[in-house]
Design a protein around this motif. Structure first.
Motif, PDB file in Angstrom:
ATOM      1  N   ALA A  55       0.834  -1.204   0.000  1.00 35.69           N
ATOM      2  CA  ALA A  55       0.000   0.000   0.000  1.00 35.69           C
ATOM      3  C   ALA A  55       0.872   1.259   0.000  1.00 35.69           C
ATOM      4  O   ALA A  55       0.562   2.237  -0.691  1.00 35.69           O
ATOM      5  N   LEU A  56       1.962   1.234   0.749  1.00 39.37           N
ATOM      6  CA  LEU A  56       2.868   2.378   0.772  1.00 39.37           C
ATOM      7  C   LEU A  56       3.530   2.589  -0.595  1.00 39.37           C
ATOM      8  O   LEU A  56       3.687   3.722  -1.049  1.00 39.37           O
ATOM      9  N   LEU A  57       3.904   1.491  -1.247  1.00 36.02           N
ATOM     10  CA  LEU A  57       4.510   1.571  -2.572  1.00 36.02           C
ATOM     11  C   LEU A  57       3.536   2.144  -3.593  1.00 36.02           C
ATOM     12  O   LEU A  57       3.883   3.020  -4.374  1.00 36.02           O
ATOM     13  N   THR A  58       2.312   1.637  -3.592  1.00 32.88           N
ATOM     14  CA  THR A  58       1.354   2.034  -4.622  1.00 32.88           C
ATOM     15  C   THR A  58       0.620   3.330  -4.300  1.00 32.88           C
ATOM     16  O   THR A  58       0.449   4.172  -5.170  1.00 32.88           O
ATOM     17  N   GLN A  70      -1.081   7.980 -13.657  1.00 32.30           N
ATOM     18  CA  GLN A  70      -2.381   8.223 -13.047  1.00 32.30           C
ATOM     19  C   GLN A  70      -2.241   8.227 -11.530  1.00 32.30           C
ATOM     20  O   GLN A  70      -1.274   7.706 -10.989  1.00 32.30           O
ATOM     21  N   GLN A  71      -3.221   8.801 -10.872  1.00 29.36           N
ATOM     22  CA  GLN A  71      -3.177   8.977  -9.424  1.00 29.36           C
ATOM     23  C   GLN A  71      -3.602   7.705  -8.701  1.00 29.36           C
ATOM     24  O   GLN A  71      -4.610   7.095  -9.036  1.00 29.36           O
ATOM     25  N   PHE A  72      -2.815   7.316  -7.691  1.00 30.78           N
ATOM     26  CA  PHE A  72      -3.112   6.213  -6.779  1.00 30.78           C
ATOM     27  C   PHE A  72      -2.888   6.754  -5.379  1.00 30.78           C
ATOM     28  O   PHE A  72      -1.740   6.874  -4.949  1.00 30.78           O
ATOM     29  N   GLY A  73      -3.945   7.089  -4.673  1.00 34.94           N
ATOM     30  CA  GLY A  73      -3.784   7.662  -3.342  1.00 34.94           C
ATOM     31  C   GLY A  73      -2.935   8.915  -3.404  1.00 34.94           C
ATOM     32  O   GLY A  73      -3.269   9.862  -4.111  1.00 34.94           O
TER      33      GLY A  73
END
Length: 180
Positions: free
Chosen positions: A38-41, A160-163
């Motif tokens: 989750a931190l990576l993405t 594109q935006q991820f979080g």
């Protein structure tokens, strides 16, 4: 269509079974074990409702009836992995693999490859020709994992935006071996 809700790996006492909404609590534990992903993405830890939200997230034109979340359980019946997929997406010959996670303690021993192969064997009974997925550009280990399993990059998207993060995405495709 094969409506079996479970399948086995070639490892004794490991079982894969279809998860239901009531399994969100145990799935959330796996999400939290995999915080580094989750931190990576996304640049942030998984939300407290990440697992619950997973059951409802579907692409346009699909319903939750098209979603399959399989959990991998070890011999102690602990959830150690998951595969989230959408049947017949983006077309009738394809299953989309949206997410695959394996507990960090279980990695590096071939279990992820075996888990995916068992999933592919199950999918092949659905008369599907291929599995598609995407990997964010920053996930170099994930990209190499899927390439080793025979997936090929078919295109790279614009960022594109991820979080809190922005990533280009590799869209990949792998042929499904036909089982007899």
């Amino acid at each position: 269509m094969n409506n079996s809700a479970s399948f086995a790996l070639n490892r004794p006492s490991y079982l894969v079974k279809l998860l239901k909404t009531e399994d969100a609590v145990v799935l959330q534990t796996l999400y939290e074990q995999c915080t580094e992903f989750a931190l990576l993405t996304d640049g942030q830890p998984p939300s407290p409702t990440a697992a619950r939200d997973e059951f409802d997230a579907v692409p346009d034109g699909k319903t939750t009836e098209d979603k399959y979340i399989f959990g991998l359980f070890d011999p102690q019946n602990d959830l150690i992995g998951m595969i989230e997929s959408i049947r017949h997406y983006p077309d009738d010959q394809t299953w989309w693999l949206g997410l695959m996670m394996l507990s960090p303690k279980q990695r590096g021993r071939g279990l992820g490859s075996e888990f995916y192969q068992a999933f592919e064997n199950w999918v092949s009974a659905q008369a599907v020709k291929q599995v598609s997925l995407s990997v964010v550009e920053a996930n170099e280990l994930g990209l190499q994992f899927w390439k080793k399993l025979g997936f090929e990059v078919i295109r790279k998207t614009e960022p594109q935006q991820f979080g809190n993060k922005t990533h280009a995405v590799y869209v990949m495709r792998g042929a499904v071996a036909v089982t007899v």
